[in-house]
Design an enzyme around this catalytic site. Structure first.
Site: not given
Ligand SMILES: NC(=O)c1ccc[n+]([C@@H]2O[C@H](COP(=O)([O-])OP(=O)(O)OC[C@H]3O[C@@H](n4cnc5c(N)ncnc54)[C@H](OP(=O)(O)O)[C@@H]3O)[C@@H](O)[C@H]2O)c1
Length: 273
Positions: A46, A51, A76, A107
């Site tokens: 994704d 990004y 997106k 988005h």
């Molecule tokens: N459509 C939208 O508007 C929108 C908005 C926000 C996000 N997104 C999408 O959603 C994806 C995920 O969201 P997000 O990056 O905001 O948050 P998330 O996936 O909920 O959390 C990511 C965080 O958690 C840590 N993490 C990952 N796996 C872990 C584990 N097993 N144990 C402990 N910590 C862990 C990561 O650290 P490390 O990387 O340091 O390991 C990072 O700091 C994004 O990458 C993007 O593709 C979309």
């Protein structure tokens, strides 16, 4: 290697229920993380034009040696490109080095710009031209969804929304069910902040899994698609290792108690205005 289940979309296609999110990865982190994820069984990535790592995703996909049809790539449409979606998608495809994406999302609705219906009409045409196999939206509330469905007669295949234990989105999921829209949870781990609760730790201890695995499993058992982000190889491995255990109904109910209706990200009614 873990097999990730596929979920049926309302357009006849499917989406792998778990993917790697790559927001906030530098191109170098993104290339390495996507390459590792593909090695350990992820088949869904994704990204977004916003990004600024679409090239890195494309490079990692190309050098993986995995057939294009086996990898599901989402990107997106940027908030400033609603009136220019065909050119925006061509730019994304050039960067990704692909001739189509599996899923193209608007988005954010940015309602103040009054352009999301035009963007949706363009996405329908891009899908009909084969440049996006499936199309959907992200961060659309009920009124935004109803507006595009009423004006075009086409319901999005997916709505990618903020969802994690402290923001469980029960009402929004009901709306999606009415229109057969698959929900994708962004920030499924609450960016790491939803991993500290006693309930999650108790279930993790009993099941022999980690808090992150318990939280991701909760999404999976709700029928949602998850796209956790990690640049840490061991966590990328951990996050896909969630298809060999189950939460009980009591676990699911206990997890639902964690809902605080607490948003971490921006409110779609005003974001991007
Ligand atoms: N459509 C939208 O508007 C929108 C908005 C926000 C996000 N997104 C999408 O959603 C994806 C995920 O969201 P997000 O990056 O905001 O948050 P998330 O996936 O909920 O959390 C990511 C965080 O958690 C840590 N993490 C990952 N796996 C872990 C584990 N097993 N144990 C402990 N910590 C862990 C990561 O650290 P490390 O990387 O340091 O390991 C990072 O700091 C994004 O990458 C993007 O593709 C979309």
């Amino acid at each position: 290697m873990t097999a990730v289940p596929a979920i049926a979309l309302n357009d006849g296609h499917t989406i792998p229920q778990l993917g790697l999110g790559v927001w906030r990865m530098t191109p170098e982190e993104c290339r390495a993380s996507v390459a590792h994820a593909l090695e350990v069984g992820y088949r869904h990535i994704d990204t977004a034009s916003f990004y600024e790592n679409e090239e890195a995703v494309g490079q990692a996909v190309a050098s993986s040696g995995i057939a294009r049809d086996e990898i599901f790539v989402t990107t997106k449409l940027g908030n400033d490109r609603h009136t220019d979606a065909p050119a925006a998608l061509r730019e994304s495809l050039d960067k990704l080095g692909l001739d189509r994406v599996d899923l193209y999302l608007i988005h954010w609705p940015v309602p103040s710009r009054q352009s999301f219906v035009q963007a949706w009409q363009s996405l329908i045409e891009l899908r009909d031209q084969g440049l996006a196999t499936s199309i959907g939206v992200s961060n659309f509330n009920e009124d935004h969804l109803l507006r595009i469905i009423e004006e075009t007669g086409v319901a999005p295949a997916v709505n990618q929304i903020e969802a994690h234990p402290s923001f469980a989105r029960f009402d929004q999921l009901q709306i999606h069910a009415t229109h057969q829209i698959v929900t994708e949870s962004w920030s499924p781990l609450g960016r790491g902040e939803d991993l500290d609760s006693d309930i999650v730790h108790t279930i993790a201890e009993r099941t022999g899994k980690t808090p992150a695995q318990v939280v991701l499993r909760w999404h999976i058992q709700r029928g949602l698609v998850v796209i956790p982000k990690s640049v840490t190889p061991a966590r990328i491995d951990e996050n896909i290792d969630i298809f060999d255990f189950e939460l009980t109904e009591a676990d699911m109910r206990a997890m639902h108690e964690l809902d605080k209706k607490k948003r971490m990200g921006p409110d779609p009614r005003v974001h991007g205005a």
